[in-house]
Enzyme design. Structure first.
Site, short mmCIF file in Angstrom:
data_model
loop_
_atom_site.label_atom_id
_atom_site.label_comp_id
_atom_site.label_asym_id
_atom_site.label_seq_id
_atom_site.Cartn_x
_atom_site.Cartn_y
_atom_site.Cartn_z
N HIS A 126 0.84 -1.20 0.00
CA HIS A 126 0.00 0.00 0.00
C HIS A 126 0.88 1.25 0.00
O HIS A 126 0.69 2.17 0.80
CB HIS A 126 -0.94 0.02 1.21
CG HIS A 126 -1.85 -1.17 1.26
ND1 HIS A 126 -3.21 -1.08 1.04
CD2 HIS A 126 -1.61 -2.48 1.48
CE1 HIS A 126 -3.76 -2.29 1.14
NE2 HIS A 126 -2.80 -3.16 1.40
N TYR A 182 3.19 -5.15 9.95
CA TYR A 182 3.06 -3.69 9.87
C TYR A 182 4.11 -3.03 10.76
O TYR A 182 4.69 -2.01 10.41
CB TYR A 182 1.65 -3.23 10.29
CG TYR A 182 0.55 -3.62 9.31
CD1 TYR A 182 0.67 -4.74 8.50
CD2 TYR A 182 -0.61 -2.87 9.18
CE1 TYR A 182 -0.32 -5.10 7.60
CE2 TYR A 182 -1.61 -3.22 8.28
CZ TYR A 182 -1.46 -4.33 7.50
OH TYR A 182 -2.45 -4.69 6.61
C1 HEM Z 1 -2.44 -11.09 4.32
C2 HEM Z 1 -1.38 -10.57 4.72
C3 HEM Z 1 -1.07 -9.12 4.74
C4 HEM Z 1 0.19 -8.62 4.79
C5 HEM Z 1 1.50 -9.41 4.87
C6 HEM Z 1 0.09 -7.19 4.80
C7 HEM Z 1 1.15 -6.33 4.82
C8 HEM Z 1 1.08 -4.98 4.87
C9 HEM Z 1 2.18 -4.08 5.08
C10 HEM Z 1 3.63 -4.49 5.29
C11 HEM Z 1 1.69 -2.81 5.07
C12 HEM Z 1 2.48 -1.53 5.28
C13 HEM Z 1 2.38 -1.13 6.75
C14 HEM Z 1 3.15 0.12 7.09
O1 HEM Z 1 4.33 0.28 6.73
O2 HEM Z 1 2.59 0.96 7.84
C15 HEM Z 1 0.29 -2.91 4.82
C16 HEM Z 1 -0.56 -1.84 4.72
C17 HEM Z 1 -1.92 -1.97 4.63
N1 HEM Z 1 -2.65 -3.14 4.68
FE1 HEM Z 1 -1.95 -4.97 4.72
N2 HEM Z 1 -1.23 -6.84 4.74
C18 HEM Z 1 -1.97 -7.99 4.73
C19 HEM Z 1 -3.33 -8.10 4.72
C20 HEM Z 1 -4.18 -7.06 4.73
C21 HEM Z 1 -5.62 -7.15 4.83
C22 HEM Z 1 -6.42 -8.43 4.98
C23 HEM Z 1 -6.08 -5.87 4.79
C24 HEM Z 1 -7.47 -5.34 4.83
C25 HEM Z 1 -8.50 -5.86 5.24
C26 HEM Z 1 -4.95 -5.00 4.68
C27 HEM Z 1 -5.03 -3.64 4.61
C28 HEM Z 1 -3.97 -2.80 4.59
C29 HEM Z 1 -4.10 -1.39 4.44
C30 HEM Z 1 -5.37 -0.61 4.30
C31 HEM Z 1 -2.81 -0.88 4.48
C32 HEM Z 1 -2.41 0.55 4.30
C33 HEM Z 1 -2.39 1.23 5.57
C34 HEM Z 1 -2.05 2.62 5.26
O3 HEM Z 1 -2.69 3.22 4.39
O4 HEM Z 1 -1.14 3.11 5.91
N3 HEM Z 1 -3.82 -5.73 4.66
N4 HEM Z 1 -0.08 -4.23 4.71
#
Ligand code: HEM
Ligand code: HEM
Ligand code: HEM
EC number: 1.11.1.-
Lengths: 364, 181
Positions: free
Chosen positions: A64, A331
């Site tokens: 993201h 995260y």
């Molecule tokens: C399945 C495994 C998942 C992994 C390994 C993963 C990994 C990540 C990582 C590494 C980030 C960056 C975090 C940061 O640096 O602050 C991120 C952001 C995000 N993830 Fe995931 N994620 C997963 C699943 C999901 C799911 C299921 C959702 C939603 C229901 C989701 C929604 C988000 C959102 C909305 C962001 C962005 C947050 C922002 O805008 O700062 N992720 N994710």
């Protein structure tokens, strides 16, 4: 005072005694750190897999990576106050800082309606602990547990020859994970909306709400747009058109979403986000999200935080959905890595978020 | 033969209680930071209050230590070993205090709420929000934890060296009420 009576073999035994305890502890320590379990899915391994799948890094979120910051408020309807004691379900005008993003790990990727879109929110009631929520637009998560996640990201590894994931690997992932087929198909056939403003964002993972009297209720939730929904328009062009439209909309009028909680029915899987829930589940209209300002990530209020889904207020607790724990750890690691790196300018610059972007005229 | 003085019961109880707590914390920390499995959240939720308890006990123990001199080391212990013992003890105290402070400080700088108990009882931040500081302290937490672990290993080796090789009264001074000369 060294005992003279001991023969060489006794003294060797004693030295062994001295060395054995620290050695055993060191062994245990390395075991705990995963040195002897090469198959363990670790935070570092997930970061490496994301990197190999094309995540850019360099100060940006590992997933993201392209986004904008938004702010607004949440007004509870009161309807959820009986199932959760969280302040957010009672109060009015709870300040919100949020972020819209594309799910990809590349901060300069061209906008494409087919890319997963996300909404992340910090609800910050004045008199209660905050709540962070991160939601995506597909209706179900085609991943069940940590192993699935790791297998999936490795299947997305970029082939150095083509710069793209190897189709054979992606097919192999599907073939070896038949339990994810239904979820993947549901997502493939979803209706893709035209932009950020008319999109529905899902918690995907399940949580437990805790009422004042201790009753627990398993829920998933969605942010359902109050703006009219239009299907994605294939003709839209421009690298940043989705963001430019969002910025123009927000300068023109506030955007609103209804927060709809879905209560798990008797046959719904709470511990498996790859299982869709029944169509006739009870829903609760918990309140209205109103977003009215937009800022670039550069210097914006959503950059120096991570939307860890396990930052929960009293009244909401994690379910035994294993993806939640994995996300929390991932995260945190992503946030620690990016905060220590030098970061270039974001694709959506402060100049672009300022006025109803002159840019947006170009695309038509 | 007069029994030589041991560490006081207070000092011994604190030492062994904290030894168990600190070793547990090192294992919990290392395990959770290298896992994303089903126990992750529970371990992190245990890590914070246990770490804060160590901080509180370490401060109490340091105050107590400054008012109650420990039993002297054996006269025939070479001066460099005496110095090593003293220096390593100072370093152990420093790390028992610094490590939980760094843990608390890094989460403060990272803008995390810091639940101590459940998700209702929060610790106040001790540093202003600053992501660069968060990242730096997060690394420092790892480096300091590994340093503490290394030092504890040497410390245990040294205690056993006293008990099994030199067979002087040092180990007993921490295990028994009175030690025999
Ligand atoms: C399945 C495994 C998942 C992994 C390994 C993963 C990994 C990540 C990582 C590494 C980030 C960056 C975090 C940061 O640096 O602050 C991120 C952001 C995000 N993830 Fe995931 N994620 C997963 C699943 C999901 C799911 C299921 C959702 C939603 C229901 C989701 C929604 C988000 C959102 C909305 C962001 C962005 C947050 C922002 O805008 O700062 N992720 N994710
Ligand atoms: C004597 C006290 C403490 C010890 C021995 C200790 C030890 C550790 C160790 C060994 C790690 C793993 C480091 C790594 O492998 O990178 C760790 C991580 C961590 N510690 Fe501590 N710690 C202590 C106190 C605290 C306190 C008081 C807090 C917070 C209030 C804290 C918060 C954390 C966090 C958030 C992590 C990172 C978890 C992750 O990356 O998933 N620690 N600690
Ligand atoms: C995490 C584990 C441990 C920590 C942090 C720790 C820390 C300390 C500290 C700070 C002192 C100095 C006391 C003072 O002067 O006030 C001390 C003394 C001592 N410790 Fe430990 N200790 C640990 C484990 C152990 C273990 C497992 C043993 C035995 C095998 C042990 C044996 C001793 C002995 C014999 C002394 C007395 C040294 C003397 O007379 O100067 N310790 N320990």
């Amino acid at each position: 005072m060294v005992a003279k009576s001991t023969g060489p073999s006794r003294s060797a035994l004693r030295w062994l005694g001295v060395a054995a305890a620290p050695a055993a502890l060191a062994f245990g320590f390395f075991w705990a750190g995963g040195w002897f379990s090469p198959n363990r899915v670790t935070q570092n391994r997930l970061m490496a897999e994301l990197h190999d799948a094309g995540s850019y890094g360099h100060g940006f979120r590992r997933a993201h990576a392209k986004g904008v910051c938004v702010t607004g408020r949440f007004d509870a309807s009161g309807a959820a106050a009986s199932v959760s004691k969280a302040a957010i379900f009672r109060e009015q005008s709870v300040p919100v800082v949020g972020r819209f993003a594309l799910g990809a790990g590349q901060p300069y990727v061209a906008d494409n309606p087919a890319t997963v879109r996300s909404m992340a929110l910090r609800f910050m009631p004045k008199d209660a602990p905050e709540w962070r929520a991160a939601m995506n637009d597909p209706p179900v998560l085609p991943l069940r547990d940590a192993q699935d996640v790791s297998d999936f990201f490795s299947s997305q590894r970029l082939d150095p020859a083509t710069g793209k994931p190897d189709p054979a690997r992606i097919r192999a992932f599907g073939a070896t994970h038949p339990w994810l087929k239904a979820a993947a198909e549901k997502n493939a056939h979803r209706v893709v909306s035209s932009g950020f403003a008319d999109d529905t964002y899902h918690s995907l993972d399940s949580f437990l709400l805790v009422a004042e009297n201790g009753t627990k209720t398993a829920v998933r939730w969605a942010m359902v747009p109050m703006q009219p929904v239009a299907p994605a328009d294939a003709a839209t062009a421009g690298r940043d058109h989705l963001f430019q439209r969002l910025i123009a909309d927000l300068h023109d009028h506030p955007l609103q979403w209804r927060m709809v909680l879905t209560v798990a029915g008797p046959h719904d899987a709470v511990n498996d986000p790859s299982q869709s829930w029944a169509q006739d589940d009870r829903t609760i209209e918990a309140g209205t999200l109103t977003l009215d300002t937009v800022e670039s990530e550069d210097g914006g209020p959503c950059t120096g935080f991570t939307f860890d889904p396990l930052i929960l207020p009293p009244g909401i607790i994690p379910s035994d959905d294993p993806i939640l724990q994995l996300r929390s750890g991932a995260y945190m690691r992503s946030f620690a890595l990016r905060s220590g790196e030098k970061r270039g300018p974001s694709a959506i610059t402060p100049a672009m978020t300022q006025a109803p972007a002159a840019e947006s005229e170009k695309k038509s | 033969m007069t029994p030589a003085p041991s560490f006081s019961p207070v000092a011994r109880v604190l030492h062994w209680l904290m030894a168990v707590m600190i070793l547990s914390m090192l294992f919990i920390g290392l395990f959770m930071a290298s896992s994303v499995g089903p126990g992750y959240h529970r371990l992190v939720s245990l890590h914070r209050p246990l770490g804060i308890a160590i901080l509180v006990l370490a401060l109490l123990r340091l105050t107590y230590r400054l008012r109650h001199a420990p039993p002297p080391l054996p006269d025939d212990l070479p001066a460099v070993l005496k110095l090593a013992a003293k220096g390593s003890h100072i370093l152990l105290y420093a790390l028992m205090i610094a490590l939980p402070l760094v843990g608390w400080g890094m989460l403060s700088a990272g803008g995390y709420p810091i639940p101590l108990w459940g998700n209702g009882v929060l610790l106040p931040p001790i540093l202003p929000h600053n992501p660069a500081v968060w990242s730096w302290l997060r690394s420092a937490h790892t480096v300091l934890a590994f340093t503490l672990f290394g030092l504890v290993l040497v410390h245990i080796g040294a205690a056993l060296f006293h008990g099994l090789i030199r067979r002087d009264a040092v180990l007993e001074s921490m295990t028994h009420r009175k030690r025999s000369e």
